[in-house]
Scaffold this motif. Structure first.
Motif, PDB file in Angstrom:
ATOM      1  N   THR A  68       0.828  -1.198   0.000  1.00  0.00           N
ATOM      2  CA  THR A  68       0.000   0.000   0.000  1.00  0.00           C
ATOM      3  C   THR A  68       0.872   1.262   0.000  1.00  0.00           C
ATOM      4  N   THR A  69       1.900   1.259   0.816  1.00  0.00           N
ATOM      5  CA  THR A  69       2.801   2.393   0.918  1.00  0.00           C
ATOM      6  C   THR A  69       3.611   2.567  -0.378  1.00  0.00           C
TER       7      THR A  69
ATOM      8  N   ARG B 298       2.839   1.747  -3.385  1.00  0.00           N
ATOM      9  CA  ARG B 298       1.991   2.142  -4.520  1.00  0.00           C
ATOM     10  C   ARG B 298       1.497   3.583  -4.461  1.00  0.00           C
ATOM     11  N   ARG B 299       1.669   4.224  -3.310  1.00  0.00           N
ATOM     12  CA  ARG B 299       1.212   5.626  -3.190  1.00  0.00           C
ATOM     13  C   ARG B 299       2.006   6.531  -4.094  1.00  0.00           C
ATOM     14  N   PRO B 300       1.340   7.445  -4.778  1.00  0.00           N
ATOM     15  CA  PRO B 300       2.071   8.399  -5.617  1.00  0.00           C
ATOM     16  C   PRO B 300       2.986   9.291  -4.769  1.00  0.00           C
TER      17      PRO B 300
END
Length: 60
Positions: free
Chosen positions: A54-55, A57-59
């Motif tokens: 999740t982290t 993949r964050r822009p």
């Protein structure tokens, strides 16, 4: 006897690139360097792996 982990690389990887491999088991996710698999393995809980993804993949 414990079976050997089934390692896989991302479909976005190339044979020429350095990347990581992952192996999924019921209680852990193992991560290692594909170019130096004997160098060690990082073992994460499934929850920690999801948090990492999740982290990552964050822009920007």
């Amino acid at each position: 006897m414990t079976p050997a982990p089934a390692w896989r690389k991302s479909s976005h990887s190339s044979q020429d690139w350095e990347c990581v491999e992952v192996s999924f088991a019921s209680a852990e996710v193992a991560v290692r360097d594909s170019k130096a698999p004997a160098s060690g393995t990082l073992r994460l809980t499934p929850a920690a792996w999801r948090t990492f993804l999740t982290t990552a993949r964050r822009p920007g």
